[in-house]
Motif scaffolding. Structure first.
Motif, PDB file in Angstrom:
ATOM      1  N   PHE A 182      60.513  14.705  12.344  1.00 39.11           N
ATOM      2  CA  PHE A 182      60.477  15.376  11.043  1.00 39.11           C
ATOM      3  C   PHE A 182      59.130  16.061  10.818  1.00 39.11           C
ATOM      4  O   PHE A 182      59.070  17.211  10.369  1.00 39.11           O
ATOM      5  N   ILE A 183      58.041  15.363  11.152  1.00 42.09           N
ATOM      6  CA  ILE A 183      56.707  15.940  10.964  1.00 42.09           C
ATOM      7  C   ILE A 183      56.518  17.169  11.850  1.00 42.09           C
ATOM      8  O   ILE A 183      55.940  18.182  11.445  1.00 42.09           O
ATOM      9  N   ALA A 184      57.030  17.108  13.081  1.00 41.95           N
ATOM     10  CA  ALA A 184      56.916  18.261  13.973  1.00 41.95           C
ATOM     11  C   ALA A 184      57.671  19.458  13.413  1.00 41.95           C
ATOM     12  O   ALA A 184      57.231  20.605  13.539  1.00 41.95           O
ATOM     13  N   ARG A 185      58.774  19.196  12.762  1.00 42.66           N
ATOM     14  CA  ARG A 185      59.570  20.292  12.203  1.00 42.66           C
ATOM     15  C   ARG A 185      58.869  20.950  11.020  1.00 42.66           C
ATOM     16  O   ARG A 185      58.757  22.178  10.950  1.00 42.66           O
ATOM     17  N   ILE A 186      58.359  20.138  10.080  1.00 42.71           N
ATOM     18  CA  ILE A 186      57.735  20.732   8.892  1.00 42.71           C
ATOM     19  C   ILE A 186      56.378  21.335   9.217  1.00 42.71           C
ATOM     20  O   ILE A 186      55.898  22.207   8.491  1.00 42.71           O
ATOM     21  N   ALA A 187      55.731  20.883  10.300  1.00 45.11           N
ATOM     22  CA  ALA A 187      54.416  21.419  10.659  1.00 45.11           C
ATOM     23  C   ALA A 187      54.490  22.894  11.027  1.00 45.11           C
ATOM     24  O   ALA A 187      53.472  23.591  11.020  1.00 45.11           O
ATOM     25  N   GLN A 188      55.679  23.407  11.332  1.00 47.94           N
ATOM     26  CA  GLN A 188      55.826  24.816  11.679  1.00 47.94           C
ATOM     27  C   GLN A 188      55.713  25.727  10.459  1.00 47.94           C
ATOM     28  O   GLN A 188      55.538  26.935  10.608  1.00 47.94           O
ATOM     29  N   SER A 189      55.846  25.129   9.267  1.00 50.65           N
ATOM     30  CA  SER A 189      55.686  25.910   8.043  1.00 50.65           C
ATOM     31  C   SER A 189      54.239  25.829   7.583  1.00 50.65           C
ATOM     32  O   SER A 189      53.672  24.739   7.459  1.00 50.65           O
ATOM     33  N   ARG A 190      53.623  26.976   7.316  1.00 52.32           N
ATOM     34  CA  ARG A 190      52.230  26.990   6.909  1.00 52.32           C
ATOM     35  C   ARG A 190      52.008  26.224   5.601  1.00 52.32           C
ATOM     36  O   ARG A 190      50.973  25.599   5.396  1.00 52.32           O
ATOM     37  N   ILE A 191      52.969  26.249   4.723  1.00 53.44           N
ATOM     38  CA  ILE A 191      52.837  25.562   3.434  1.00 53.44           C
ATOM     39  C   ILE A 191      52.702  24.055   3.630  1.00 53.44           C
ATOM     40  O   ILE A 191      51.994  23.376   2.886  1.00 53.44           O
ATOM     41  N   PHE A 192      53.382  23.540   4.665  1.00 50.04           N
ATOM     42  CA  PHE A 192      53.425  22.102   4.852  1.00 50.04           C
ATOM     43  C   PHE A 192      52.472  21.594   5.937  1.00 50.04           C
ATOM     44  O   PHE A 192      52.497  20.413   6.280  1.00 50.04           O
ATOM     45  N   THR A 193      51.632  22.470   6.465  1.00 48.80           N
ATOM     46  CA  THR A 193      50.752  22.059   7.565  1.00 48.80           C
ATOM     47  C   THR A 193      49.803  20.938   7.158  1.00 48.80           C
ATOM     48  O   THR A 193      49.621  19.951   7.876  1.00 48.80           O
ATOM     49  N   VAL A 194      49.164  21.099   5.990  1.00 52.23           N
ATOM     50  CA  VAL A 194      48.239  20.064   5.522  1.00 52.23           C
ATOM     51  C   VAL A 194      48.969  18.744   5.336  1.00 52.23           C
ATOM     52  O   VAL A 194      48.499  17.681   5.763  1.00 52.23           O
ATOM     53  N   ALA A 195      50.142  18.771   4.702  1.00 53.44           N
ATOM     54  CA  ALA A 195      50.913  17.554   4.480  1.00 53.44           C
ATOM     55  C   ALA A 195      51.293  16.906   5.806  1.00 53.44           C
ATOM     56  O   ALA A 195      51.192  15.691   5.971  1.00 53.44           O
ATOM     57  N   ALA A 196      51.724  17.728   6.773  1.00 53.07           N
ATOM     58  CA  ALA A 196      52.111  17.192   8.083  1.00 53.07           C
ATOM     59  C   ALA A 196      50.933  16.516   8.763  1.00 53.07           C
ATOM     60  O   ALA A 196      51.074  15.436   9.364  1.00 53.07           O
ATOM     61  N   ASN A 197      49.748  17.122   8.676  1.00 51.55           N
ATOM     62  CA  ASN A 197      48.561  16.531   9.299  1.00 51.55           C
ATOM     63  C   ASN A 197      48.155  15.226   8.618  1.00 51.55           C
ATOM     64  O   ASN A 197      47.716  14.267   9.276  1.00 51.55           O
ATOM     65  N   GLU A 198      48.268  15.190   7.286  1.00 46.37           N
ATOM     66  CA  GLU A 198      47.947  13.965   6.549  1.00 46.37           C
ATOM     67  C   GLU A 198      48.855  12.815   6.987  1.00 46.37           C
ATOM     68  O   GLU A 198      48.401  11.710   7.260  1.00 46.37           O
ATOM     69  N   ILE A 199      50.142  13.066   7.045  1.00 44.88           N
ATOM     70  CA  ILE A 199      51.096  12.023   7.428  1.00 44.88           C
ATOM     71  C   ILE A 199      50.887  11.626   8.883  1.00 44.88           C
ATOM     72  O   ILE A 199      50.916  10.439   9.241  1.00 44.88           O
ATOM     73  N   SER A 200      50.658  12.619   9.744  1.00 44.61           N
ATOM     74  CA  SER A 200      50.467  12.333  11.158  1.00 44.61           C
ATOM     75  C   SER A 200      49.242  11.466  11.407  1.00 44.61           C
ATOM     76  O   SER A 200      49.261  10.583  12.262  1.00 44.61           O
ATOM     77  N   SER A 201      48.166  11.684  10.657  1.00 43.86           N
ATOM     78  CA  SER A 201      46.966  10.866  10.834  1.00 43.86           C
ATOM     79  C   SER A 201      47.238   9.409  10.479  1.00 43.86           C
ATOM     80  O   SER A 201      46.668   8.497  11.084  1.00 43.86           O
ATOM     81  N   ASN A 202      48.115   9.189   9.511  1.00 47.58           N
ATOM     82  CA  ASN A 202      48.483   7.818   9.165  1.00 47.58           C
ATOM     83  C   ASN A 202      49.401   7.186  10.210  1.00 47.58           C
ATOM     84  O   ASN A 202      49.408   5.972  10.397  1.00 47.58           O
ATOM     85  N   LEU A 203      50.188   8.008  10.884  1.00 48.80           N
ATOM     86  CA  LEU A 203      51.081   7.477  11.908  1.00 48.80           C
ATOM     87  C   LEU A 203      50.308   6.864  13.071  1.00 48.80           C
ATOM     88  O   LEU A 203      50.843   6.039  13.821  1.00 48.80           O
ATOM     89  N   ASP A 204      49.042   7.262  13.234  1.00 47.62           N
ATOM     90  CA  ASP A 204      48.227   6.675  14.294  1.00 47.62           C
ATOM     91  C   ASP A 204      47.991   5.182  14.070  1.00 47.62           C
ATOM     92  O   ASP A 204      47.645   4.460  15.008  1.00 47.62           O
ATOM     93  N   LEU A 205      48.149   4.714  12.844  1.00 43.43           N
ATOM     94  CA  LEU A 205      47.912   3.305  12.516  1.00 43.43           C
ATOM     95  C   LEU A 205      49.158   2.441  12.656  1.00 43.43           C
ATOM     96  O   LEU A 205      49.102   1.234  12.412  1.00 43.43           O
ATOM     97  N   VAL A 206      50.271   3.051  13.035  1.00 43.89           N
ATOM     98  CA  VAL A 206      51.531   2.312  13.053  1.00 43.89           C
ATOM     99  C   VAL A 206      51.542   1.295  14.187  1.00 43.89           C
ATOM    100  O   VAL A 206      51.429   1.645  15.361  1.00 43.89           O
TER     101      VAL A 206
END
Length: 552
Positions: A182-206
């Motif tokens: 899901f994050i890879a899909r929304i990251a393709q939209s410029r509007i959602f890039t910041v949100a995708a990066n924020e969520i992805s950085s948290n996924l590193d802690l999983v």
């Protein structure tokens, strides 16, 4: 006995406090503990004041914390526009409220409460699937582009909050893959890039933890879906959902390999999270550090209590002793994850959860401090010496109150109100009147009158650093947990008794807020080493001391 379970015998109080945010409970002079939780635990010294409102009456009966079978009265006004019916709420209705723009103070707390407790009635993959469906629905609703983006960003903010605070919910392999897709899909939209990066950085802690297979888990949900599929059901799983169409492209990808969206983003003009991912990550790191530090705070009785230790404690400045007690309590409190408190009051879940050791450690420390107080008071034989130490501990209690350390304050009060100290009539006569009056005020603050109304008011109005009086909050959780059903009617109907979770959520959210305001200037990582030794390194006698040594 320890205070690890909650009151069995609760007397109805005619003047019980009715709080809009928490159930009203009666008080009891005796807290009982179940046999299974009694094993390997020592005697509890948790005491409560008599429920009398007209006087400060000393209660010398020990309290353990057992399970309250009665159903507490749950009060509180329903938030608008989401009115929680007596018939409960469906999962979809709760998710709608989770994703909606907050319209009241209750709504603003809803996301924190829901994310902490939804696992009692739904699996993470079900919630993820529902949020993604709501997110994608905006693409086809025909509304204004800007409004679509605002609503979708709010959905992503909820996802970021969820992953940051409860990474264990995403540790199941399929759930990890679904989130990455899901994050890879929304990251393709410029509007959602910041949100995708924020969520992805948290996924590193999983990582897999107690949350992963707790209650309603993805492991059980996937097994049920596979069983239905094998018997001919056409039910689809989230992995087949069109919202996760990037799954084929990401086959073989792991979270550790996915570095393309792990960049930390600061404040953005969209103001998606204002750096909240850093906060969430730091909270997790702080919790892990506190858990390691808490392991060093176990009592290590190296020598018997002697006059040297007695004199050394008497010579230590009151505020320094209070700060060291607060440092130890803060480390233990910080090591507890809020969901651990919920698991602690659910007896069926205790054996499966490793992190409950952090809750039990703080419980044992409370009992230890109460016993420590009693031992130092009773060590000397003469009333004048006992009065010196008793007055010393009363002054320390006042300093603890000034530090908002209600847990250590409650432990000292419990030790002084124990029967072996209460019988020291000659010693108490030597306490200065002004000290006696100040002590009475502390007893009133922590007393059980009107369902601990004084403490609740002080706790709610403590805006700086604070440590909760844990026994009471555990009692509130247990009363709501054991006294109310999770579902209204049959579980198959899927109507959640949300009023139950509102009560439990108030406790959980208040713990989270307290943990988010760390103490400063408590002596660094080691604290006052000498005071720590005077507290943790002495051998304490148990409560069964010869009566000839107790009387003045």
């Amino acid at each position: 006995m320890l205070y690890s379970s909650i009151l069995n015998n609760v007397k109805d109080q005619r003047h019980a406090r009715h709080d809009s945010s928490i159930a009203s409970y009666g008080t009891s002079n005796n807290l009982r503990i179940t046999k299974e939780s009694q094993e390997s635990m020592h005697r509890s010294f948790l005491f409560e004041e008599s429920a009398s409102e007209s006087s400060v009456e000393l209660d010398t009966s020990p309290m353990d914390i057992g399970v309250v079978p009665q159903t507490p009265q749950i009060t509180g006004s329903a938030p608008s526009p989401f009115v929680m019916s007596e018939r409960g709420a469906t999962f979809d209705e709760l998710v709608d409220r989770l994703l909606a723009q907050p319209a009241s103070k209750a709504d603003s707390k809803f996301s924190a409460i829901f994310l902490a407790l939804y696992r009692k009635f739904a699996a993470p993959s079900r919630l993820l699937e529902t949020i993604v469906e709501r997110f994608d629905a905006f693409e086809n609703d025909g509304g204004a582009h800007m409004m679509k983006a605002v609503n979708q960003l709010r959905h992503l903010a909820i996802l970021e909050q969820w992953v940051g605070q409860y990474p264990g919910d995403f540790a199941f392999p399929r759930t990890k893959q679904r989130m990455v897709a899901f994050i890879a899909r929304i990251a393709q939209s410029r509007i959602f890039t910041v949100a995708a990066n924020e969520i992805s950085s948290n996924l590193d802690l999983v990582l897999e933890d107690d949350d992963t297979n707790w209650c309603y888990s993805d492991k059980d949900r996937d097994a049920n879906i596979e069983n239905r599929t094998s018997t001919g059901s056409n039910s689809s799983t989230l992995v087949d959902h069109t919202s996760f169409s990037f799954m084929d492209q990401l086959s073989g990808t792991t979270l550790a390999d996915d570095k393309s969206t792990s960049t930390t983003i600061g404040a953005d003009t969209i103001k998606f999270s204002s750096g909240s991912s850093t906060t969430s990550s730091q909270i997790m790191l702080n919790t892990e550090a506190a858990q390691r530090a808490a392991q060093t705070l176990q009592p290590t009785p190296r020598h018997m209590l002697a006059k040297d230790q007695w004199r050394q404690l008497d010579e230590q400045p009151d505020d320094m002793v209070a700060r060291e007690l607060t440092r130890m309590d803060w480390i233990m409190f910080s090591s507890i994850r809020p969901r651990d408190l919920v698991r602690h009051v659910s007896s069926s879940e205790k054996a499966k959860c490793k992190n409950l050791v952090n809750v039990n450690r703080m419980i044992e420390h409370f009992n230890y401090i109460a016993s420590w107080v009693k031992n130092y008071v009773l060590f000397r034989d003469k009333p004048k010496h006992r009065a010196l130490m008793l007055e010393k501990l009363m002054r320390i209690a006042r300093k603890l109150r000034e530090l908002n350390n209600y847990n250590a304050l409650g432990a000292i009060i419990a030790g002084i109100k124990s029967s072996c100290v209460q019988r020291l009539a000659a010693t108490r006569e030597l306490i200065p009147p002004n000290m006696g009056k100040d002590w009475a005020r502390l007893e009133l603050l922590m007393g059980s009158t009107r369902s601990h109304a004084a403490y609740r008011l002080a706790w709610e109005n403590s805006s700086t650093e604070r440590i909760p009086y844990l026994p009471l909050h555990l009692r509130d959780l247990a009363s709501a947990q054991q006294g109310n059903a999770t579902f209204v009617g049959d579980e198959k109907d899927g109507r959640v008794n949300w009023k139950k979770f509102e009560v439990m959520g108030e406790v959980v959210v208040s713990m989270q807020r307290a943990q988010g305001m760390p103490y400063r200037g408590l002596g660094g990582s080691r604290g006052e080493a000498h005071i720590k030794e005077l507290v943790l390194d002495v051998k304490l006698k148990d409560e069964d001391v010869s009566s000839s040594l107790l009387d003045d």
